[in-house]
Design an enzyme around this catalytic site. Sequence first.
Site, PDB file in Angstrom:
ATOM      1  N   ASP A  29       5.749   4.915  -1.978  1.00 38.18           N
ATOM      2  CA  ASP A  29       4.679   4.021  -2.431  1.00 38.18           C
ATOM      3  C   ASP A  29       3.313   4.672  -2.239  1.00 38.18           C
ATOM      4  OD1 ASP A  29       6.775   2.347  -2.721  1.00 38.18           O
ATOM      5  OD2 ASP A  29       6.047   0.770  -1.394  1.00 38.18           O
TER       6      ASP A  29
ATOM      7  N   GLU B 192       2.838  -3.037  -5.771  1.00 35.00           N
ATOM      8  CA  GLU B 192       2.003  -3.371  -4.610  1.00 35.00           C
ATOM      9  C   GLU B 192       0.544  -3.100  -4.953  1.00 35.00           C
ATOM     10  OE1 GLU B 192       3.358  -0.954  -1.360  1.00 35.00           O
ATOM     11  OE2 GLU B 192       5.061  -2.244  -0.947  1.00 35.00           O
TER      12      GLU B 192
ATOM     13  N   CYS C  15      10.725   5.637   4.147  1.00 33.98           N
ATOM     14  CA  CYS C  15       9.721   4.863   3.406  1.00 33.98           C
ATOM     15  C   CYS C  15      10.192   3.413   3.228  1.00 33.98           C
ATOM     16  CB  CYS C  15       9.446   5.536   2.063  1.00 33.98           C
ATOM     17  SG  CYS C  15       7.899   4.980   1.296  1.00 33.98           S
ATOM     18  N   ASP C  16       9.242   2.486   3.033  1.00 31.61           N
ATOM     19  CA  ASP C  16       9.515   1.080   3.338  1.00 31.61           C
ATOM     20  C   ASP C  16      10.704   0.417   2.646  1.00 31.61           C
ATOM     21  OD1 ASP C  16       7.997   1.110   1.012  1.00 31.61           O
ATOM     22  OD2 ASP C  16       6.366  -0.093   1.822  1.00 31.61           O
ATOM     23  N   LYS C  17      10.910   0.693   1.340  1.00 27.47           N
ATOM     24  CA  LYS C  17      12.035   0.031   0.642  1.00 27.47           C
ATOM     25  C   LYS C  17      13.385   0.517   1.115  1.00 27.47           C
ATOM     26  CE  LYS C  17       9.839   2.093  -1.524  1.00 27.47           C
ATOM     27  NZ  LYS C  17       8.824   2.975  -0.883  1.00 27.47           N
TER      28      LYS C  17
ATOM     29  N   CYS D   1       4.386   5.551   7.207  1.00 28.10           N
ATOM     30  CA  CYS D   1       2.966   5.187   7.287  1.00 28.10           C
ATOM     31  C   CYS D   1       2.653   4.500   8.613  1.00 28.10           C
ATOM     32  CB  CYS D   1       2.587   4.301   6.119  1.00 28.10           C
ATOM     33  SG  CYS D   1       2.726   5.206   4.566  1.00 28.10           S
TER      34      CYS D   1
ATOM     35  N   SER E 197       1.034  -4.121  -0.461  1.00 29.99           N
ATOM     36  CA  SER E 197       1.441  -3.120   0.513  1.00 29.99           C
ATOM     37  C   SER E 197       1.281  -3.744   1.898  1.00 29.99           C
ATOM     38  CB  SER E 197       0.521  -1.921   0.384  1.00 29.99           C
ATOM     39  OG  SER E 197       0.420  -1.243   1.612  1.00 29.99           O
TER      40      SER E 197
ATOM     41  N   CYS F  94       7.512  10.553   4.751  1.00 29.15           N
ATOM     42  CA  CYS F  94       8.321   9.516   5.423  1.00 29.15           C
ATOM     43  C   CYS F  94       9.760   9.976   5.612  1.00 29.15           C
ATOM     44  CB  CYS F  94       8.338   8.228   4.602  1.00 29.15           C
ATOM     45  SG  CYS F  94       6.746   7.712   4.013  1.00 29.15           S
TER      46      CYS F  94
HETATM   47  C1  LIG Z   1       1.918   3.009   1.330  1.00 29.55           C
HETATM   48  C2  LIG Z   1       2.332   1.943   2.300  1.00 29.55           C
HETATM   49  C3  LIG Z   1       1.213   1.684   3.256  1.00 29.55           C
HETATM   50  O1  LIG Z   1       3.424   2.409   3.006  1.00 29.55           O
HETATM   51  C4  LIG Z   1       2.811   0.717   1.602  1.00 29.55           C
HETATM   52  O2  LIG Z   1       3.733   1.010   0.615  1.00 29.55           O
HETATM   53  C5  LIG Z   1       3.376  -0.417   2.417  1.00 29.55           C
HETATM   54  O3  LIG Z   1       4.002  -1.259   1.811  1.00 29.55           O
HETATM   55  O4  LIG Z   1       3.134  -0.550   3.606  1.00 29.55           O
HETATM   56 MG   LIG Z   2       5.227  -0.399   0.168  1.00 28.46          MG
END
Ligand SMILES: CC(C)(O)[C@@H](O)C(=O)O
Ligand SMILES: [Mg+2]
Length: 558
Positions: free
Chosen positions: A85, A446, A126-128, A195, A472, A53
């Site tokens: 994640d 998650e 990445c998401d956070k 992702c 997630s 990511c």
């Molecule tokens: C691993 C993922 C799919 O990225 C997840 O952490 C999410 O929250 O979407």
């Molecule tokens: Mg996540």
Amino acid sequence: MTQDQRRKYSSQVVDGAGRAPGRAMLRAVGFSDEDFRKPQIGIASTWSNLTPCNMHIDGLAREASRGADSAGGKGVIFNTITVSDGISMGSEGMRYSLVSREVIADSIETAAGAEGFDGLVAIGGCDKNMPGCVMGLARLNRPSVFVYGGTIKPGADHTDIVSVFEAVGQHAKGDIDLIELKAVEEKAIPGAGSCGGMYTANTMASAIEAMGMSLPGSSAQNAVDDTKVQDCQAAGQAVLQLLEQDIKPSDIMTREAFENAITVVIALGGSTNAVLHLLAMAHTMEVNLTLDDFTTIGQRVPVLADLRPSGQYMMSELVAIGGIQPLMKMLLEAGLLHGDCMTVTGKTLRENLAEVAPYPDSQDIIHALNDPIKKDSHLRILYGNLAPTGAVAKITGKEGTRFSGTARVFHSEEEAQARIIDGTVTAGDVVVIRYEGPRGGPGMREMLSPTSAIMGRGLGDSVALITDGRFSGGSHGFVVGHVTPEAYEGGPIGLIENGDTITIDAESNEMRLEIDDAEMERRRQAWQRPEPRYRRGVLAKYARTVSSASEGAVTDRD
Ligand SMILES: CC(C)(O)[C@@H](O)C(=O)O
Ligand SMILES: [Mg+2]
């Protein structure tokens, strides 16, 4: 605006004879005499080699810095952290995931606060990262732009990270062997980018663009593409324009802007994490937003996007047909978005969308408003004797909208995962995973491994899962998370016993433990808080400061 007015913060650090020591330090990192007269633009990079990511974000940060320089500023790149994640999921390490949002916000505030940047660009993968960056920018309230690192391309055979999680469940069921599982593992992640479905990263990037904090188009770009390079350069330039017009996050992140973000998240069928993160971002900006706003907006906004995890398409396929801008134009024209909101272009949302062309006729990723996938929100805020202060469900309707089943209680994700994999969990069960809340986890993990194992085992429409942890963006099925008060705080989810009947109704937005009040009270009297899992370090610090999931799980309350 004069050059000096645009140097409100950096002038305190570099102007005057007394600041010679600071200038001496800065000369060593490349400042010239001329640079001391320019606004300093901090470029917060979440680069890291620990996850695809973010592995390309160093290059993006350099482009943003070049953009700031080309518009008359002085770009200064600094780094903050990320955790993945996709890598930590289902392990003890996942407790750090939501914590990392706070660390990212804290570190951006710290670096910019200390160095005196006049404006900022923050780039997340990445998401956070996304809410973490925006919370940092909001706390500083200096002209700034958020850039999304971009989505990953699909793996071969239309796979992505969630394909691998679900393959684990298929393997447990005996549908695929180890060689087939390894084949999915090897093809799903083809390179850099977040992702690939409408998981949390793409959800939050879209929310932030809808909110006006990213340049139009930024949230729907491939990570490795010229459009992303241009987006970064333009973001660096845009900060200088925002400085000129004195437009700050507080001018953009208004109550209406949050409503726009919620609207777009629902239309896209986005992640439940959006509820948590938008509440946290609103808290940071001191905007009054509550769980119930998701219900109010959700009654009028349909789900339109056929995107994973519940639908079929990937983000890169949405990118190919024009991203989220045509969707936003559809929503604006239907009166579902506030067009007057200011954005980082220095123009309103309506002005930004004026020239946007509609989707091509041939596409079927984004449905028309009169042909929705679901006529109202898939994100349901539930209350009831199991969640007196709220819970967040993701109900697309595919698995039905009402579930009544028998409680099977687990005190951690690992315990639940083992019993799903070994076949102990069967049709008709409501899997209860508790002591996974923000404080009790700590860190509100998650539950992608258990929800994927349920799907992989073919139990998606016959097993429900409720938790005081979260999900997630890749989770689907009949799932309810963010149950509050959490078990560790004495919430009723901690009082469920094996064999109890639990009813979840996503039409009346209720979740009930089918016992009477006297029995609930008897159990409450007998309940004892478990010992904390951590006594020292960041997880212990987090557990001591974090607020309820219904308030965004923030750590900087008054
Ligand atoms: C691993 C993922 C799919 O990225 C997840 O952490 C999410 O929250 O979407
Ligand atoms: Mg996540």
